[in-house]
Write an enzyme that holds these catalytic residues in place. Structure first.
Site, mmCIF file in Angstrom:
data_model
loop_
_atom_site.group_PDB
_atom_site.id
_atom_site.type_symbol
_atom_site.label_atom_id
_atom_site.label_comp_id
_atom_site.label_asym_id
_atom_site.label_seq_id
_atom_site.Cartn_x
_atom_site.Cartn_y
_atom_site.Cartn_z
ATOM 1 N N HIS A 29 0.836 -1.194 0.000
ATOM 2 C CA HIS A 29 0.000 0.000 0.000
ATOM 3 C C HIS A 29 0.867 1.239 0.000
ATOM 4 O O HIS A 29 2.033 1.218 0.417
ATOM 5 C CB HIS A 29 -0.942 0.016 1.210
ATOM 6 C CG HIS A 29 -0.274 0.345 2.517
ATOM 7 N ND1 HIS A 29 -0.166 1.624 3.007
ATOM 8 C CD2 HIS A 29 0.315 -0.452 3.440
ATOM 9 C CE1 HIS A 29 0.456 1.611 4.170
ATOM 10 N NE2 HIS A 29 0.761 0.357 4.459
ATOM 11 N N CYS A 30 0.303 2.326 -0.523
ATOM 12 C CA CYS A 30 0.953 3.626 -0.436
ATOM 13 C C CYS A 30 0.097 4.495 0.478
ATOM 14 O O CYS A 30 -0.599 3.978 1.350
ATOM 15 C CB CYS A 30 1.125 4.241 -1.826
ATOM 16 S SG CYS A 30 -0.436 4.484 -2.713
ATOM 17 N N ALA A 31 0.111 5.799 0.293
ATOM 18 C CA ALA A 31 -0.613 6.683 1.210
ATOM 19 C C ALA A 31 -2.119 6.524 1.108
ATOM 20 O O ALA A 31 -2.844 6.727 2.085
ATOM 21 C CB ALA A 31 -0.233 8.136 0.934
#
Length: 462
Positions: A29-31
Site C-alpha cells: 500500500h501507499c498513502a
C-alpha cells in the site's frame, strides 16, 4: 454515535471480489491505495469493487490492481489483508506476475516507488522542520518580539540543524536500507553500507564542489568523495548488494554462511559504490536535476504551466511516487523545491473541481463521495477526487488540469519554492512559512476558485 468501522470485514470483502486469496499474489500500500498483484485481472469486476464500503475507486496500472481507500484507512485495511494470509507469495511468483502485468518501464517505475515511498515520511518531517525553523528565525517576526537573529541561542540553532540536516546528510543510509529490504537482502547490511558511503573520512560532495576539499584518489585515477544527499548511487548499491547477498546465501556452505556472506557483501557493495557506481550514477542524478531545473527556468513560466497541467495526469498512471527522486535531489543540493508549489496547484485544482461537483450534483451518492474527496484533495491527497469523481465525469478532471496549469504557470513565473516535499494543499503552507506564504495561498486560490466556477457551469451533474 457512529459505529466503529470493521476493517476486517472490509478486507475480507475486498479479497473476495478480486477473486479470492488464490488470485492475489501479494499486497502492498501507499498513502491512499491498496496495491494488489493478481494472477488474473480479467476475473475482477470493477463495479463490484467500487461498491464496497470505504472504496473510493479502483484501477489497474503498472502491473497492479490498485484500490483507493484514502489516508488513515488504507493502512488499517492492509493490516487486515495481511492477516488473511496475503503477501505470502514467493519472490519468483511476484516476479512472474509483474512480468505478465506491465512492461519493463512500468515495472521499473514500480520498483522505484516501492523503494522511495517508505522514506517519504522522514522527508516530509524534515521539510516541515525546515519551514518551522524558517519562520522562527525570520528577522521580521523576531523584530515584532523585540529580538534579532543574534538573540537566538546558539544551542537552539544547533538543535534545529540536527532536525533539518540529518535526513539529507544520511540519505544514502535510508535509501540503502529500503533497497536491501525491497530486493530481498538484509536491511541491517543496507544500513551499514549506506553509512560507509557517507563516512566522515570521505570528503563531502558539497566540500568538493565548493573547492574546500579534495577528493580521495584511488588507483591513481579514481576520485572518491562521500555521497551525502545522493540517491541513485545508494539505490543501485542496495540493489546489487542484496543480489550479491542472495547469491552468497545460495552458494556458501551453511557452516560458513554467517561469516562469509556479510563480509563479502559489505566489501563488494562498498567497493562498487565508491569506485564504479557512485561516480557514474551521481552524474546521472545531476543530469536529472538539471533537466527539471531547465524546465522550471523556461521563459514566461512555461515549465510550470506544463508541469501543473500534467502532474495529476501522471497520478493516474501511478508512477508519481518515483518522481520524488528528483525533488529529494533538488532539496539536498539547493535546499529548495520549485516542483512542490506547482504540484500543489494541480492538487487543489482537482479538489476544487470535486467541490464544484459536490455543490452542483443532485445525486446524494455523488455528493457523499465528492465532499470528502474534495476535503482530502485540499489536504494533499487527490486519488479519491480523481478516480471517484472527476474522471468519471471527465469535464471536472479537464478543468482541474487547466486550473493546475494556470496555477503552475504563476508559481513558476514568481519563482515560488518550497522547503520540503510531499506536503501540499493546506498542510503545504508549512513549507512556505516565510515571505512566500501569501503568494502560495494566492496562487493556490487562483488554481482552485475560478475553475470551480468553470466546472459548476459546465455540466448539469446528475
Amino acid at each position: 454515535m457512529a459505529q466503529p468501522v470493521d476493517y476486517q470485514s472490509v478486507a475480507r470483502q475486498i479479497i473476495e471480489v478480486v477473486g479470492g486469496a488464490e488470485n492475489v499474489l501479494s499486497a502492498a500500500h501507499c498513502a491512499t491505495r491498496l496495491r494488489l498483484i493478481v494472477k488474473n485481472r480479467e476475473i475482477i469486476d470493477d463495479k463490484k469493487v467500487e461498491s464496497l464500503p470505504l472504496v473510493k475507486g479502483c484501477f489497474f496500472t503498472a502491473g497492479q490492481y490498485q484500490i483507493i481507500l484514502g489516508t488513515g484507512v488504507v493502512n488499517k485495511v492492509f493490516d487486515e489483508v495481511i492477516k488473511l494470509g496475503i503477501s505470502g507469495a514467493s519472490k519468483n511468483e511476484q516476479a512472474a506476475a509483474a512480468a505478465q502485468n506491465g512492461n519493463t518501464a512500468q515495472r521499473l517505475v514500480r520498483v522505484f516507488a516501492d523503494v522511495f515511498v517508505p522514506i517519504i515520511p522522514v522527508m516530509v518531517a524534515t521539510g516541515l522542520f525546515m519551514g518551522l525553523r524558517g519562520v522562527l528565525t525570520q528577522p521580521d517576526l523576531l523584530a515584532m518580539l523585540g529580538l534579532t537573529t543574534e538573540s537566538i541561542p546558539e544551542n537552539f540553532i544547533s538543535f534545529t540543524q540536527i532536525l533539518t540536516d540529518t535526513a539529507f546528510s544520511f540519505l544514502p543510509v535510508l535509501v540503502c536500507w529500503s533497497a536491501f529490504k525491497k530486493f530481498g537482502g538484509s536491511p541491517v547490511i543496507g544500513i551499514v553500507v549506506g553509512l560507509m558511503l557517507v563516512h566522515n573520512i570521505l570528503p563531502t560532495s558539497w566540500a568538493v564542489a565548493e573547492g574546500t576539499a579534495e577528493p580521495l584518489l584511488f588507483f591513481g585515477f579514481i576520485k572518491v568523495n562521500g555521497y551525502q544527499s545522493s540517491v541513485l548511487p545508494a539505490f543501485i548499491v542496495g540493489f546489487l548488494g542484496s543480489k550479491i547477498e542472495q547469491w552468497l546465501h545460495d552458494h556458501v556452505p551453511n557452516a560458513l554462511d554467517l561469516i562469509v556472506t556479510p563480509f563479502v557483501t559489505v566489501l563488494l557493495s562498498l567497493s562498487l559504490g565508491l569506485f564504479a557506481i557512485g561516480p557514474v550514477f551521481h552524474s546521472v542524478e545531476m543530469v536529472l536535476v538539471d533537466i527539471v531545473n531547465f524546465l522550471f527556468q523556461l521563459p514566461f513560466g512555461v515549465g510550470g504551466l506544463i508541469w501543473g497541467a500534467l502532474c495529476q495526469v501522471i497520478v493516474i498512471t501511478g508512477v508519481h511516487h518515483a518522481l520524488n527522486l528528483v525533488e529529494i535531489e533538488m532539496l539536498s543540493k539547493t535546499g529548495w523545491n520549485p516542483v512542490n508549489p506547482v504540484g500543489s496547484c494541480g492538487i487543489v485544482a482537482q479538489a476544487g473541481a470535486a467541490m464544484a461537483v459536490a455543490v452542483k450534483s443532485k445525486s446524494v451518492k455523488m455528493k457523499s463521495l465528492a465532499y470528502p474527496s474534495a476535503v482530502s484533495g485540499l489536504l494533499g491527497i487527490t486519488e479519491p477526487a480523481i478516480f471517484g469523481v472527476n474522471l468519471r465525469l471527465v469535464s471536472p478532471f479537464v478543468w482541474g488540469c487547466v486550473g493546475g496549469g494556470v496555477g503552475g504557470w504563476l508559481s513558476a513565473l514568481v519563482g515560488l519554492k518550497g522547503t520540503g516535499l510531499s506536503v501540499t494543499g493546506i498542510p503545504g503552507m508549512l513549507l512556505y512559512l516565510n515571505k512566500q506564504l501569501p503568494l502560495y495561498i494566492l496562487i493556490n486560490g487562483i488554481a482552485k476558485v475560478p475553475f470551480m466556477g468553470c466546472v459548476f457551469r459546465d455540466a448539469p451533474f446528475l
